[in-house]
Write an enzyme that holds these catalytic residues in place. Sequence first.
Site, PDB file in Angstrom:
ATOM      1  N   CYS A  34       0.847  -1.059  -0.017  1.00  0.00           N
ATOM      2  CA  CYS A  34      -0.030  -0.065   0.175  1.00  0.00           C
ATOM      3  C   CYS A  34       0.802   1.302  -0.041  1.00  0.00           C
ATOM      4  O   CYS A  34       0.272   2.391  -0.171  1.00  0.00           O
ATOM      5  CB  CYS A  34      -1.006   0.135   1.127  1.00  0.00           C
ATOM      6  SG  CYS A  34      -0.161   0.094   2.700  1.00  0.00           S
ATOM      7  N   ASP A  36       2.611   2.494   2.525  1.00  0.00           N
ATOM      8  CA  ASP A  36       2.684   3.317   3.920  1.00  0.00           C
ATOM      9  C   ASP A  36       3.805   3.131   4.537  1.00  0.00           C
ATOM     10  O   ASP A  36       4.568   2.196   4.056  1.00  0.00           O
ATOM     11  CB  ASP A  36       1.466   2.682   5.031  1.00  0.00           C
ATOM     12  CG  ASP A  36      -0.016   3.115   4.556  1.00  0.00           C
ATOM     13  OD1 ASP A  36      -0.140   3.707   3.615  1.00  0.00           O
ATOM     14  OD2 ASP A  36      -0.905   2.715   5.234  1.00  0.00           O
ATOM     15  N   CYS A  64      -2.470   4.770   6.507  1.00  0.00           N
ATOM     16  CA  CYS A  64      -3.999   4.559   6.955  1.00  0.00           C
ATOM     17  C   CYS A  64      -4.340   4.837   8.416  1.00  0.00           C
ATOM     18  O   CYS A  64      -3.305   4.737   9.231  1.00  0.00           O
ATOM     19  CB  CYS A  64      -4.499   3.358   6.485  1.00  0.00           C
ATOM     20  SG  CYS A  64      -3.927   1.778   7.583  1.00  0.00           S
ATOM     21  N   CYS A 108      -2.137  -4.065   8.434  1.00  0.00           N
ATOM     22  CA  CYS A 108      -1.454  -3.018   8.721  1.00  0.00           C
ATOM     23  C   CYS A 108      -0.768  -2.980  10.256  1.00  0.00           C
ATOM     24  O   CYS A 108      -0.194  -2.173  10.520  1.00  0.00           O
ATOM     25  CB  CYS A 108      -2.529  -1.869   8.886  1.00  0.00           C
ATOM     26  SG  CYS A 108      -3.796  -1.645   7.479  1.00  0.00           S
TER      27      CYS A 108
END
Length: 136
Positions: A34, A36, A64, A108
């Site tokens: 992603c 991140d 996020c 995450c």
Amino acid sequence: MRYSKKVLDHFLRPRNQGTIKNPDAVVIIGNPKCGDLMKFYIKVGKNKQGEETIKEAKFETLGCGVAIATSSVATELAKGKTLSEMMEITCNDIIKELGELPKSKIHCSVLADKGLRKAIEAYRKKKSKKLNNKNF
Ligand code: FES
């Protein structure tokens, strides 16, 4: 998709967000899926038994809401732990602390514990390099 109250709380009021002046280690870890990014700072101290502990842990996360919440919880969990104890913390401990996470957001949570372990490894590496240099 619903988030627990604790996830929302750590996302909206993240603990330990920011930097540490003269940290003992700084690492950046990213999620290639992603994009991140998390940056962790640690300051190492010692407890009464003379064991090295996480005196302070801070983070900067570009990602996020769950990435921010897990960074926040991970740095809270880290404080006061010995380095060896901290190496044992997994994403399951972080998820347990947050209550629960939607399945699609589990990935995450793996960054934060990995990041802190990476920071401890960086600190240990730096320390052993210093010791080796002293012995020459
Ligand atoms: Fe990338 Fe959450 S979507 S860490």
